[in-house]
Every structure is written in C-alpha cells, then in structure tokens.
Design an enzyme around this catalytic site. Sequence first.
Site, short mmCIF file in Angstrom:
data_model
loop_
_atom_site.label_atom_id
_atom_site.label_comp_id
_atom_site.label_asym_id
_atom_site.label_seq_id
_atom_site.Cartn_x
_atom_site.Cartn_y
_atom_site.Cartn_z
N ASP A 40 17.22 -83.49 -4.65
CA ASP A 40 17.52 -83.59 -6.19
C ASP A 40 18.58 -83.07 -6.63
O ASP A 40 18.46 -81.60 -6.70
CB ASP A 40 16.19 -83.30 -6.67
CG ASP A 40 16.20 -83.41 -8.35
OD1 ASP A 40 17.11 -83.65 -8.87
OD2 ASP A 40 14.99 -83.60 -8.69
N LYS A 87 19.47 -85.90 -17.65
CA LYS A 87 19.89 -84.61 -17.99
C LYS A 87 21.48 -84.44 -18.45
O LYS A 87 21.80 -85.08 -19.21
CB LYS A 87 19.49 -83.52 -16.98
CG LYS A 87 17.97 -83.62 -16.66
CD LYS A 87 17.12 -83.32 -17.77
CE LYS A 87 15.74 -83.60 -17.55
NZ LYS A 87 15.02 -83.17 -16.23
C1 PLP Z 1 13.99 -83.70 -15.55
C2 PLP Z 1 13.97 -83.40 -14.01
C3 PLP Z 1 13.26 -84.61 -13.19
C4 PLP Z 1 12.62 -85.80 -13.89
O1 PLP Z 1 13.53 -86.38 -14.47
P1 PLP Z 1 12.88 -87.30 -15.80
O2 PLP Z 1 14.24 -88.12 -16.23
O3 PLP Z 1 12.39 -86.46 -16.90
O4 PLP Z 1 11.67 -88.06 -15.10
C5 PLP Z 1 13.43 -84.26 -11.96
N1 PLP Z 1 13.94 -83.26 -11.44
C6 PLP Z 1 14.63 -82.15 -11.84
C7 PLP Z 1 15.36 -81.20 -11.37
C8 PLP Z 1 14.60 -82.50 -13.38
O5 PLP Z 1 15.40 -81.41 -14.13
#
Ligand code: PLP
Length: 395
Positions: free
Chosen positions: A184, A209
């Site tokens: 991720d 984000k």
């Molecule tokens: C925010 C986030 C997610 C989830 O993303 P959404 O778009 O809110 O579902 C997953 N991994 C990380 C590292 C994040 O910051």
Amino acid sequence: MTDRPNARANTLVRRTPFPGSVSRAVVTPLQPSVVYASPSIETLHAQYEGRADGYTYAREGHPNATLLAQKIDALEGAGGGLITGSGMAAVTAAIMGLLGAGDHIIGADQLYGRSLRLMHQDLARFGIATTLVDPTDAHALKAAIRPETKMILVEVVSNPTLRVADMEGIARVAAEARVPLAVDNTFTTPLGYRPFDHGADIVIHSVTKLLAGHSDVTLGYVAARDPEQARAIYDFAVTTGLTPSPYDCWLAERGLYTFALRADRAEANAAQLAEALAGHSKVARVLYPARADHPDHARARALLGGRFGNMVSFEIRGDEAAADRMVQAMPDLAFAPTLGDVGTTLSHPASSSHRGLTPEGRAALGISDGFFRVSVGIEEVELIIADFEAGLAAV
Ligand SMILES: *Cc1c(COP(=O)(O)O)cnc(C)c1O
C-alpha cells in the site's frame, strides 16, 4: 411520423450523437454513461472475446477510469491497473480476489485502521487466517510464513508513527518463499517509492489522498504484476461492485495535473514545520523521517530517494485537555482525520484512528493523548507555522 405533440416530444427521449468538432476539447470529457450500445451482435462478441476494445457497462469499466488508471500506471511503472471506488475497495479486491478459505495472509501491525480491521475481524469469517508482524523486522516476517501463506501486505511508511518498513528485507523474504508481496503505497506515493521496482507483486493506493489531493473524491487503485492475478482482482472487483464512478475518476484525474507540484510543496513545508516543532518548548518529540533523530532515518534515506513525504507527527508536553486546547486555538487548520489534502490537516489518533485500542495498546505504539499527526498542505509555510505557534501557546 405524425405531427401529434406527444410524438414530437418522444423524439427527445431518443439519444442522439454528441456533436463532432474538428478542433478537440482540451479538457478530459466526463462520460457518465452506464451502458454502451454496440452496433451489432458480432461487435459484442468481439468485445467480450477481447478482439475489439470497447466498453459495455460502467461497472465493468468506463473511459474516465481507464484514463486515470493509465496515468497512475505510468507513475508506478505498472500496466493494467484498476481504479476502485475507494482505497479500501482496492485492499479488499487484492485480498479477496486472490485468497480463499484455508489461506493465510501476513500484514504489517501498523496498517491503515480499516485494513487492520479487515485483517483481524472480517477475513476470519471467510476462513482466511491472519498474522500481524512488525514490518521493520524482516526476520519476524520470515518466521510468520506458513505453507498456506498467500500474501504479505505492508505499507512503506506507517501511520501515525511514520516507521519505515524494511522493504528490502521483506521483498527478499517474500521472493524466497514465493509469496506475493502487496504494498500500500499511499503515504510514500510513487514519487518517493515505486514498489514494482523493488520486488513488489501488487501495488495499492488510496487515490483519495495525495494523488487526487483535494478531499472531494474517494477512490482507490490496485495493480498486479502478474496478468492472471490482475484478472482475478478485476473480476472480483467487478462482480462485487467495487468499481468507481466516472465523475470521481474525472475529478481525480484533474487532481493529478498538479500532483507533483503539490507533493513538492507539501514536502518542503513538512520539513520546515518539523524543524519549527522540534525547536518548540511545548513539543516533547517530533517524528519526521528526514530528521536524524527519527528511528528509521537511515532506512528512509536509503529507500525514499530523498523524498520524506508530507506527514509529520509530534507529541506535546501535555495531556488530552492540553491537546484539546491546542486544537481549539488553531481553528483555521482543519482538525480532520485524513491526509493528502491541499490544506494542512491535523489528526489526534488517540481520539480517532486509534480510539479502538486500549491506552496500553496505544502506549505500546508510542501514541499518547498528546500525540498528533499532521498532513502538511501547500499553504505558505509561514501561515502553517503561525497556526501551530498559536495552538502550542494554548498548551
Ligand atoms: C486512507 C487510506 C486507505 C483507505 O483509503 P480510502 O480511500 O479511504 O478507502 C488505505 N490505506 C492507507 C495507507 C490510507 O491512508
């Protein structure tokens, strides 16, 4: 055709072709159509059999998603990435598309909150076993591998303590054991780290984000190096409806035009804010990977190509009441548990992302009631620092 008014009105119901133009629109068109009409049965066969390119139904794909995926593919050095309706949809599609009952997954112990919840609450109901390990310790990860381990899921920089995973060690362990490594990459972004260049098999983003960057869309991205895995993830996402809306994709693609500019500016601001906080008498400690006093500073330097990100965490000398006074003394800065927005946002993990843990559990991670995480934005840095000075004066 008769001349009855209703008959004339009926022609309005019929879809007519969009007007053509020899000059082309500069801006990406938004295509909200759910369905696509094929000229013939033969064309439909050709589309389904992959002999002709074309869309059929928006849940299965649409041009705004394709365009956005191609742009993130280019950033990540990937091919065939899939846009999903959220970052969590991307995490879910990667895991549930590839694992089944009897399989085992290893996750980092400081994953994003909902990823952690998926790991230790939801996957078990589907017969998938989970082990969480400290991603700064590749030996612990190696020891957790079982014959039925089918995936390792890590984040390069953890939330909210900004620990940097031992990506080299993890990639080596994953390759030796032939276990797909999913990364991720939301916090680091492809500017700081490109997981496919370092042995990852799957890359995941919360596009919500920094990539989209304006806190007005919720989207995700997932790409797999292996085409068969990519297909399985795609099929699971389409079947379960994890796919995105064209409008969200259109907005996110618009956000990408300024991604590099925003990331550069936010990162430069973050370094300056970390410096200002570190020199403040009300601040007990600052966590920013560019700083020599960060526990993973050497690894961050080796791994992140001089890009230390826009996230800064710090701890005030004070309890929750003092933390609350700080928040209230800086009303211009959004107190909101998100990150990657153009504006600086402030979050208090003990009352938001980590409120489900016991105080002891939080203490073990180093998250006290005076601990804050800042997603630094692109404002003038003087403005940001002035906000924090006003906040800290109330501590
Ligand atoms: C925010 C986030 C997610 C989830 O993303 P959404 O778009 O809110 O579902 C997953 N991994 C990380 C590292 C994040 O910051």
